[in-house]
Motif scaffolding. Structure first.
Motif, PDB file in Angstrom:
ATOM      1  N   ASP A  83      18.096  -2.229  43.037  1.00  7.10           N
ATOM      2  CA  ASP A  83      17.352  -1.245  43.736  1.00  7.10           C
ATOM      3  C   ASP A  83      16.084  -1.975  44.356  1.00  7.10           C
ATOM      4  N   ASN A  84      15.522  -2.972  43.786  1.00  4.07           N
ATOM      5  CA  ASN A  84      14.322  -3.708  44.346  1.00  4.07           C
ATOM      6  C   ASN A  84      14.549  -5.111  45.131  1.00  4.07           C
ATOM      7  N   ALA A  85      15.552  -5.857  44.403  1.00  8.76           N
ATOM      8  CA  ALA A  85      15.891  -7.220  45.032  1.00  8.76           C
ATOM      9  C   ALA A  85      16.581  -7.279  46.202  1.00  8.76           C
ATOM     10  N   ASN A  86      16.109  -8.033  47.224  1.00  5.04           N
ATOM     11  CA  ASN A  86      16.920  -8.062  48.338  1.00  5.04           C
ATOM     12  C   ASN A  86      17.190  -6.813  48.918  1.00  5.04           C
ATOM     13  N   GLN A  87      16.402  -5.959  49.017  1.00  4.07           N
ATOM     14  CA  GLN A  87      16.295  -4.771  49.716  1.00  4.07           C
ATOM     15  C   GLN A  87      15.020  -4.764  50.743  1.00  4.07           C
ATOM     16  N   VAL A  88      15.283  -3.938  52.005  1.00  5.88           N
ATOM     17  CA  VAL A  88      14.301  -3.853  52.612  1.00  5.88           C
ATOM     18  C   VAL A  88      13.170  -2.820  52.172  1.00  5.88           C
ATOM     19  N   GLN A  89      12.175  -3.392  52.013  1.00  6.31           N
ATOM     20  CA  GLN A  89      10.872  -2.531  51.293  1.00  6.31           C
ATOM     21  C   GLN A  89       9.804  -1.978  52.162  1.00  6.31           C
ATOM     22  N   THR A  90       9.884  -2.296  53.316  1.00  8.98           N
ATOM     23  CA  THR A  90       9.005  -1.650  54.288  1.00  8.98           C
ATOM     24  C   THR A  90       9.636  -1.413  55.543  1.00  8.98           C
ATOM     25  N   LEU A  91       8.862  -0.174  56.148  1.00  5.93           N
ATOM     26  CA  LEU A  91       9.634   0.126  57.324  1.00  5.93           C
ATOM     27  C   LEU A  91       9.584  -0.705  58.620  1.00  5.93           C
ATOM     28  N   GLU A  92       8.734  -1.884  58.555  1.00  8.91           N
ATOM     29  CA  GLU A  92       8.609  -2.693  59.458  1.00  8.91           C
ATOM     30  C   GLU A  92       9.776  -3.863  59.550  1.00  8.91           C
ATOM     31  N   LYS A  93      10.390  -3.726  58.511  1.00  6.41           N
ATOM     32  CA  LYS A  93      11.497  -5.007  57.938  1.00  6.41           C
ATOM     33  C   LYS A  93      12.826  -4.243  58.350  1.00  6.41           C
ATOM     34  N   ILE A  94      13.009  -2.943  58.528  1.00  2.98           N
ATOM     35  CA  ILE A  94      14.272  -2.400  58.900  1.00  2.98           C
ATOM     36  C   ILE A  94      14.857  -2.989  60.205  1.00  2.98           C
ATOM     37  N   THR A  95      16.137  -3.437  60.136  1.00  2.00           N
ATOM     38  CA  THR A  95      16.759  -4.124  61.144  1.00  2.00           C
ATOM     39  C   THR A  95      17.339  -2.991  62.118  1.00  2.00           C
ATOM     40  N   TRP A  96      17.722  -3.159  63.441  1.00  4.28           N
ATOM     41  CA  TRP A  96      18.463  -2.394  64.414  1.00  4.28           C
ATOM     42  C   TRP A  96      19.681  -1.693  63.895  1.00  4.28           C
ATOM     43  N   LYS A  97      20.442  -2.808  63.360  1.00  2.00           N
ATOM     44  CA  LYS A  97      21.448  -2.346  62.762  1.00  2.00           C
ATOM     45  C   LYS A  97      21.493  -1.247  61.568  1.00  2.00           C
ATOM     46  N   GLN A  98      20.450  -1.449  60.740  1.00  2.21           N
ATOM     47  CA  GLN A  98      20.204  -0.239  59.857  1.00  2.21           C
ATOM     48  C   GLN A  98      20.010   0.832  60.521  1.00  2.21           C
ATOM     49  N   ALA A  99      19.100   0.550  61.392  1.00  3.38           N
ATOM     50  CA  ALA A  99      18.659   1.916  61.933  1.00  3.38           C
ATOM     51  C   ALA A  99      19.813   2.650  62.683  1.00  3.38           C
ATOM     52  N   LEU A 100      20.645   1.869  63.340  1.00  2.00           N
ATOM     53  CA  LEU A 100      21.991   2.505  64.030  1.00  2.00           C
ATOM     54  C   LEU A 100      22.572   3.111  63.008  1.00  2.00           C
ATOM     55  N   VAL A 101      22.818   2.583  61.711  1.00  2.00           N
ATOM     56  CA  VAL A 101      23.758   3.343  60.586  1.00  2.00           C
ATOM     57  C   VAL A 101      22.881   4.506  60.347  1.00  2.00           C
ATOM     58  N   VAL A 102      21.810   4.746  60.118  1.00  2.00           N
ATOM     59  CA  VAL A 102      21.108   5.876  59.727  1.00  2.00           C
ATOM     60  C   VAL A 102      21.069   6.964  60.945  1.00  2.00           C
ATOM     61  N   GLY A 103      21.306   6.404  61.977  1.00  2.00           N
ATOM     62  CA  GLY A 103      20.964   7.460  63.262  1.00  2.00           C
ATOM     63  C   GLY A 103      22.548   8.086  63.411  1.00  2.00           C
ATOM     64  N   CYS A 104      23.455   7.390  63.053  1.00  2.00           N
ATOM     65  CA  CYS A 104      25.058   7.752  62.998  1.00  2.00           C
ATOM     66  C   CYS A 104      25.293   8.666  62.074  1.00  2.00           C
ATOM     67  N   ALA A 105      24.580   8.499  60.852  1.00  2.00           N
ATOM     68  CA  ALA A 105      24.743   9.345  59.534  1.00  2.00           C
ATOM     69  C   ALA A 105      23.992  10.793  59.926  1.00  2.00           C
ATOM     70  N   GLN A 106      22.945  10.742  60.777  1.00  2.00           N
ATOM     71  CA  GLN A 106      22.154  11.781  61.118  1.00  2.00           C
ATOM     72  C   GLN A 106      23.134  12.763  61.944  1.00  2.00           C
ATOM     73  N   CYS A 107      24.065  12.320  62.706  1.00  2.00           N
ATOM     74  CA  CYS A 107      24.990  13.184  63.232  1.00  2.00           C
ATOM     75  C   CYS A 107      25.659  14.130  62.466  1.00  2.00           C
ATOM     76  N   LEU A 108      25.861  13.640  61.183  1.00  2.00           N
ATOM     77  CA  LEU A 108      26.812  14.606  60.252  1.00  2.00           C
ATOM     78  C   LEU A 108      26.019  15.897  60.074  1.00  2.00           C
TER      79      LEU A 108
END
Length: 276
Positions: free
Chosen positions: A143-168
């Protein structure tokens, strides 16, 4: 008590339900449908009431994160790379639900806003949450290693995944916060950071939904409906202030398993009640 007083007490109660459930992964819309049906809450535009009082919860989040929001806005205007990237990611995550909502929201409300649908999505969502949490327990090395741990380090691809999930989450019972948090975790974002990003994403998403619904249907609302919305708005705001702070502390130490089991139990109980 007069009918008007009873009506306002119902609105106050539903505002509390909204404020408590909006940012928990248990579906605020699903709970509003179930409890609204249970107490026989009838408004000329009940769906508008449900969406607009969510604005009270959103403003609670705006207040809690006001300093970070000001930092993001100021940094973006100054073209600071970190803040520009954060703003870009929020826009990327917001767009999928905005597009789907504009095109299909009427059909979604007509087809899915029913207690029976809430039962299915509550149970299914709970099972998915259990599966995800089983893959990554709280405070584990994974859960802690190799995970994005700050808002600023989230990538655009991860943001897109979250955005698509929000449609559900337009399907009641799914839970906007639950869908976005779980999607964020699956994409490699640490649990607490995924929760915070879900809160930030809720601001433009729910603000747009509330303003759009109110604009489209305001002419149908009576004075009684408007007063009920105001009462529900205030109670939702106060409850959300308490819940958001508590959930951020909770997820830093625990998994979402408790909420998953709650979803499953509630879905089964309501399903049995509808069947009988």
């Amino acid at each position: 008590m007069t009918e008007q007083t009873i009506y306002l007490w119902k609105a106050f109660f539903l505002g509390i339900v909204e404020g408590i459930t909006e940012f928990l992964p248990i579906s605020s819309t699903g709970h509003l449908i179930l409890f609204g049906d249970w107490i026989n809450f009838e408004s000329n535009e009940a769906k508008v009431f449900e969406v607009v009082i969510q604005l009270g919860s959103i403003l609670a989040v705006v207040w809690i994160f006001r300093q970070r929001l000001f930092q993001m806005i100021r940094g973006t205007l100054r073209l600071e790379p970190v803040e520009v990237a954060f703003t870009r990611n929020l826009l990327i995550a917001f767009l999928p639900s905005a597009i789907v909502g504009l095109l299909f929201i009427k059909a979604i409300k007509a087809l899915f806003f029913h207690p029976g649908v809430v039962v299915v999505t509550l149970v299914l969502g709970g099972l998915i949450m259990l599966w995800v949490e089983r893959r990554r327990p709280a405070n584990s090395a994974l859960d802690n290693a190799n995970q994005v741990q700050t808002l600023e380090k989230i990538t655009w691809k991860q943001a897109l995944v979250v955005g698509c999930a929000q449609c559900l989450a337009m399907i009641p019972g799914t839970s906007r916060s639950g869908a976005t948090i779980i999607a964020g975790m699956l994409s490699g974002i640490q649990r607490k950071t995924a929760t915070e990003f879900s809160f930030f994403l809720a601001m433009p998403t729910m603000l747009a939904a509330a303003v759009y619904d109110f604009y489209k249907h305001a002419h149908l609302l009576t004075q009684q409906d408007t007063l009920a919305i105001a009462v529900g708005f205030v109670s939702a705001f106060v409850c959300a202030l308490l819940v958001v702070r508590a959930i951020l502390v909770f997820v830093s130490r625990h998994t979402y398993r408790a909420f998953a089991w709650y979803r499953i139990a509630l879905g089964l109980v309501v399903g049995a009640w509808l069947w009988l």
